[in-house]
Design an enzyme around this catalytic site. Structure first.
Site, PDB file in Angstrom:
ATOM      1  N   PRO A   9      27.038  38.115  32.397  1.00  0.00           N
ATOM      2  CA  PRO A   9      27.222  38.823  31.132  1.00  0.00           C
ATOM      3  C   PRO A   9      28.574  38.576  30.475  1.00  0.00           C
ATOM      4  CG  PRO A   9      27.159  40.372  32.970  1.00  0.00           C
ATOM      5  CD  PRO A   9      26.820  39.030  33.514  1.00  0.00           C
ATOM      6  N   ASN A  10      28.505  38.483  29.169  1.00  0.00           N
ATOM      7  CA  ASN A  10      29.647  38.382  28.261  1.00  0.00           C
ATOM      8  C   ASN A  10      30.338  37.029  28.265  1.00  0.00           C
ATOM      9  OD1 ASN A  10      29.466  41.096  27.243  1.00  0.00           O
ATOM     10  ND2 ASN A  10      30.195  41.738  29.254  1.00  0.00           N
ATOM     11  N   ARG A  17      36.234  37.436  23.132  1.00  0.00           N
ATOM     12  CA  ARG A  17      36.613  38.594  23.947  1.00  0.00           C
ATOM     13  C   ARG A  17      37.936  38.382  24.669  1.00  0.00           C
ATOM     14  NH1 ARG A  17      33.795  38.113  29.778  1.00  0.00           N
ATOM     15  NH2 ARG A  17      34.849  40.093  30.026  1.00  0.00           N
ATOM     16  N   TYR A  22      40.949  35.466  28.766  1.00  0.00           N
ATOM     17  CA  TYR A  22      39.984  34.370  28.845  1.00  0.00           C
ATOM     18  C   TYR A  22      40.299  33.184  27.940  1.00  0.00           C
ATOM     19  CZ  TYR A  22      37.443  37.936  31.356  1.00  0.00           C
ATOM     20  OH  TYR A  22      37.085  38.894  32.261  1.00  0.00           O
ATOM     21  N   ASN A  74      29.119  32.174  38.168  1.00  0.00           N
ATOM     22  CA  ASN A  74      30.097  33.147  37.707  1.00  0.00           C
ATOM     23  C   ASN A  74      29.284  34.384  37.321  1.00  0.00           C
ATOM     24  OD1 ASN A  74      31.899  34.789  36.393  1.00  0.00           O
ATOM     25  ND2 ASN A  74      32.893  33.142  35.266  1.00  0.00           N
ATOM     26  N   ALA A  77      30.670  40.446  35.367  1.00  0.00           N
ATOM     27  CA  ALA A  77      30.739  41.861  35.771  1.00  0.00           C
ATOM     28  C   ALA A  77      29.802  42.180  36.936  1.00  0.00           C
ATOM     29  CB  ALA A  77      30.433  42.764  34.590  1.00  0.00           C
ATOM     30  N   HIS A  80      30.827  42.547  40.921  1.00  0.00           N
ATOM     31  CA  HIS A  80      31.318  43.753  41.585  1.00  0.00           C
ATOM     32  C   HIS A  80      30.256  44.830  41.763  1.00  0.00           C
ATOM     33  CE1 HIS A  80      34.825  41.586  40.282  1.00  0.00           C
ATOM     34  NE2 HIS A  80      34.459  41.764  39.036  1.00  0.00           N
ATOM     35  N   ASP A  87      21.568  39.265  47.338  1.00  0.00           N
ATOM     36  CA  ASP A  87      20.337  39.059  48.102  1.00  0.00           C
ATOM     37  C   ASP A  87      19.585  37.812  47.649  1.00  0.00           C
ATOM     38  OD1 ASP A  87      20.869  41.271  49.648  1.00  0.00           O
ATOM     39  OD2 ASP A  87      19.411  42.569  48.644  1.00  0.00           O
ATOM     40  N   GLU A  98      31.256  30.409  44.023  1.00  0.00           N
ATOM     41  CA  GLU A  98      31.546  31.449  43.034  1.00  0.00           C
ATOM     42  C   GLU A  98      32.785  31.043  42.248  1.00  0.00           C
ATOM     43  OE1 GLU A  98      32.328  36.256  43.144  1.00  0.00           O
ATOM     44  OE2 GLU A  98      33.085  35.031  44.793  1.00  0.00           O
ATOM     45  N   HIS A 100      35.439  32.247  38.921  1.00  0.00           N
ATOM     46  CA  HIS A 100      35.902  33.236  37.938  1.00  0.00           C
ATOM     47  C   HIS A 100      37.020  32.622  37.127  1.00  0.00           C
ATOM     48  CE1 HIS A 100      33.482  36.458  39.542  1.00  0.00           C
ATOM     49  NE2 HIS A 100      33.818  36.008  40.748  1.00  0.00           N
ATOM     50  N   SER A 102      39.342  34.128  35.375  1.00  0.00           N
ATOM     51  CA  SER A 102      40.598  34.838  35.631  1.00  0.00           C
ATOM     52  C   SER A 102      40.767  35.040  37.133  1.00  0.00           C
ATOM     53  CB  SER A 102      40.600  36.192  34.918  1.00  0.00           C
ATOM     54  OG  SER A 102      39.647  37.059  35.494  1.00  0.00           O
ATOM     55  N   ARG A 107      43.546  41.774  39.197  1.00  0.00           N
ATOM     56  CA  ARG A 107      43.104  42.665  38.123  1.00  0.00           C
ATOM     57  C   ARG A 107      42.790  44.059  38.677  1.00  0.00           C
ATOM     58  NH1 ARG A 107      39.049  39.711  34.304  1.00  0.00           N
ATOM     59  NH2 ARG A 107      39.436  41.621  33.132  1.00  0.00           N
ATOM     60  N   ARG A 111      37.585  45.312  40.714  1.00  0.00           N
ATOM     61  CA  ARG A 111      37.266  43.880  40.724  1.00  0.00           C
ATOM     62  C   ARG A 111      37.591  43.207  42.062  1.00  0.00           C
ATOM     63  NH1 ARG A 111      35.992  42.498  35.378  1.00  0.00           N
ATOM     64  NH2 ARG A 111      37.027  43.824  33.845  1.00  0.00           N
TER      65      ARG A 111
END
Length: 144
Positions: A9-10, A17, A22, A74, A77, A80, A87, A98, A100, A102, A107, A111
């Site tokens: 998301p986002n 944003r 970012y 990635n 949100a 977390h 799963d 994985e 990210h 940032s 943070r 997070r």
């Protein structure tokens, strides 16, 4: 080699944003960077983004049936919060990294936990778009 890059998301709002976190590059810039690298390295790549947890789970599950050799994820949100994504990654048993943009470790307290990361072989944080390239290199080297 076939790789699936999944963004949560986002991430479609990159460049809009929280530019102080970012940056100003857009999601299209990210996709172009990934695509250019994969073309150069002869990696077949599919890039997927959704703001919906179930769509991310469905995409991970479909990777099992689509001859995917590696996943770069990635979860944003959902990193977390989503045991469902954890799963799904565990169920398909496809090597995953994985990523990210940032450094989530520096943070907010919430997070600090990554459910998805528990099913990934490697986690790359705080390297911006370069983190995706590092993840792709890792998966390519692992696959050879």
């Amino acid at each position: 080699m076939n790789v699936l890059v999944i963004n949560g998301p986002n991430l479609n709002m990159l460049g809009i944003r929280e530019k102080h976190i970012y940056g100003t590059q857009t999601y299209e810039n990210l996709k172009d960077r990934i695509t250019d690298y994969c073309e150069k390295e002869q990696i077949t790549v599919e890039i997927f983004q959704s703001n919906h947890e179930g769509a991310l789970v469905d995409k991970i599950q479909s990777a099992y049936f689509s001859q995917i050799d590696g996943i770069v994820i990635n979860p944003a949100a959902y990193t977390h919060t989503s045991v469902a994504i954890l799963d799904a990654l565990k169920a398909v048993q496809i090597p995953a990294v994985e990523v990210h943009l940032s450094d989530i470790s520096s943070r907010e307290d919430f997070r600090q936990i990554s459910y998805a990361g528990m099913a990934c072989e490697k986690t790359i944080v705080g390297k911006g778009f370069d983190g995706y390239i590092e993840a792709l290199k890792y998966l390519k080297n692992r696959h050879q």
